[in-house]
Write a protein that holds these residues in place. Structure first.
Motif, PDB file in Angstrom:
ATOM      1  N   PRO A 135       0.665  -1.099  -0.106  1.00 22.23           N
ATOM      2  CA  PRO A 135       0.027   0.069   0.141  1.00 22.23           C
ATOM      3  C   PRO A 135       0.841   1.319   0.019  1.00 22.23           C
ATOM      4  CG  PRO A 135      -0.006  -0.979   2.139  1.00 22.23           C
ATOM      5  CD  PRO A 135       0.508  -2.183   1.289  1.00 22.23           C
ATOM      6  N   ARG A 136       0.429   2.115  -0.823  1.00 22.84           N
ATOM      7  CA  ARG A 136       0.913   3.445  -0.762  1.00 22.84           C
ATOM      8  C   ARG A 136       0.074   4.626  -0.507  1.00 22.84           C
ATOM      9  NH1 ARG A 136       6.041   4.013  -3.102  1.00 22.84           N
ATOM     10  NH2 ARG A 136       7.031   2.056  -4.129  1.00 22.84           N
ATOM     11  N   VAL A 137       0.380   5.839  -0.050  1.00 27.54           N
ATOM     12  CA  VAL A 137      -0.723   6.948  -0.035  1.00 27.54           C
ATOM     13  C   VAL A 137      -0.759   7.632  -1.212  1.00 27.54           C
ATOM     14  CG1 VAL A 137      -1.000   9.063   1.290  1.00 27.54           C
ATOM     15  CG2 VAL A 137       0.281   7.193   2.507  1.00 27.54           C
ATOM     16  N   MET A 138      -2.222   7.541  -1.629  1.00 29.86           N
ATOM     17  CA  MET A 138      -2.559   8.543  -2.764  1.00 29.86           C
ATOM     18  C   MET A 138      -2.729   9.826  -2.348  1.00 29.86           C
ATOM     19  SD  MET A 138      -3.379   8.644  -6.189  1.00 29.86           S
ATOM     20  CE  MET A 138      -3.772   6.973  -6.838  1.00 29.86           C
ATOM     21  N   GLU A 139      -3.549   9.883  -1.195  1.00 31.39           N
ATOM     22  CA  GLU A 139      -3.866  11.096  -0.649  1.00 31.39           C
ATOM     23  C   GLU A 139      -4.205  11.100   0.741  1.00 31.39           C
ATOM     24  OE1 GLU A 139      -6.861  13.569  -2.553  1.00 31.39           O
ATOM     25  OE2 GLU A 139      -6.525  13.177  -4.404  1.00 31.39           O
ATOM     26  N   LEU A 140      -4.007  12.310   1.473  1.00 36.76           N
ATOM     27  CA  LEU A 140      -4.058  12.386   2.800  1.00 36.76           C
ATOM     28  C   LEU A 140      -5.209  13.289   3.188  1.00 36.76           C
ATOM     29  CD1 LEU A 140      -3.501  11.359   5.885  1.00 36.76           C
ATOM     30  CD2 LEU A 140      -1.533  13.076   5.812  1.00 36.76           C
TER      31      LEU A 140
END
Length: 296
Positions: A256-261
């Motif tokens: 998993p990777r952050v697309m948006e916070l």
């Protein structure tokens, strides 16, 4: 009894309906608070008359970002604002992804092109162009390398409007595994959701998109929860956040990777997760009581 403002925006053709607001107003009343839905840019509002202002559905802010940040700063001086104005200012500009990456948080690789800078677009893989200040996939589109001329026109339009563009590789797993949204409230995981791909091939950047297609309840994995918590821990100089949403996708390595916070006005999808409504209201009432001036 705390008085709580649920901050929203004026209705309009580009603004979605906030289905959570009616649920929250009823739940807050049941929890012992007076809750009122208030438009953020209404000049008649006396923000000092509230014990707490919770940003909920100010979904027009992204094309009025400077004005919105100024409002948040003023509102935060008049009453307790959730999330705080400094967090709002930091999170309205998606260049924060670079800061998260520098802090070691797994993110979708992103590069930025400000007005006046030449187009720097990939020539060997599919990619996404969107503004650093945006919501609901507004002004976002995906391109193949052979669609460069269209992508350049897209960049030019963003720059004409004074917007910095961000370019990311299109994450292929989105078409099969979708995006996962992990939502936190009061410092704890509230619930999680999954949605399908928002950007379809060939969809023009200025066409309105369905922001949350195929939304469904999701049980987050340990790896997803770990990445989300790392992202929240990396928010600079942040006090306790009342709410947060971490949007995740799977990278080429399957991790998993952050697309948006999302720390400004994330949709909590309470109409899907109705069991979370009482918990959200309870946390808001507690925050409202904490911000309430002591009785004389």
């Amino acid at each position: 009894m705390p008085r709580i403002a649920l901050v929203t925006c004026r209705p309009g053709p580009e603004v979605s309906v906030d289905r959570d607001l009616p649920l929250l107003i009823v739940a807050l009343a049941a929890g012992g608070a007076e809750a009122v839905a208030v438009e953020w840019d209404d000049p008649a509002v006396d923000w000092a008359g509230f014990d707490l202002a919770v940003i909920r559905s100010t979904w027009d802010y992204s094309w009025r970002a400077a004005e919105f940040v100024a409002w948040a700063q003023a509102c935060g001086k008049a009453t307790r604002l959730a999330n705080p104005a400094d967090v709002v200012r930091w999170n309205t500009d998606k260049r924060y992804l670079g800061e998260l990456a520098a802090a070691g948080v797994p993110t979708v690789p992103t590069r930025y092109t400000a007005p006046g800078e030449p187009a720097d677009l990939p020539d060997d893989h599919e990619y996404v162009v969107k503004p650093t200040s945006g919501a609901g996939a507004r002004y976002a589109a995906r391109y193949l390398p052979e669609e460069r001329e269209t992508a350049v026109r897209h960049l030019a339009r963003l720059h004409e409007e004074g917007l910095t563009a961000m370019v990311q590789p299109f994450v292929r797993s989105i078409d099969t595994a979708g995006e996962r949204a992990l939502q936190f409230f009061g410092g704890r995981l509230l619930h999680a959701s999954r949605k399908g791909a928002v950007l379809a091939p060939g969809t023009p950047y200025d066409e309105r998109k369905v922001a949350h297609p195929g939304l469904e309840v999701w049980e987050p994995t340990d790896a997803e929860l770990a990445v989300a918590e790392r992202a929240l821990a990396a928010v600079p100089d942040a006090p306790d956040l009342l709410y947060a949403r971490v949007d995740l996708v799977d990278g080429e390595d399957g991790e998993p990777r952050v697309m948006e916070l999302e720390l400004v006005e994330p949709n909590l999808f309470l109409s899907l997760h109705t069991g979370s409504v009482a918990r959200v209201a309870e946390a808001m009432v507690a925050a409202g009581n904490a911000g309430k001036a002591p009785a004389l």
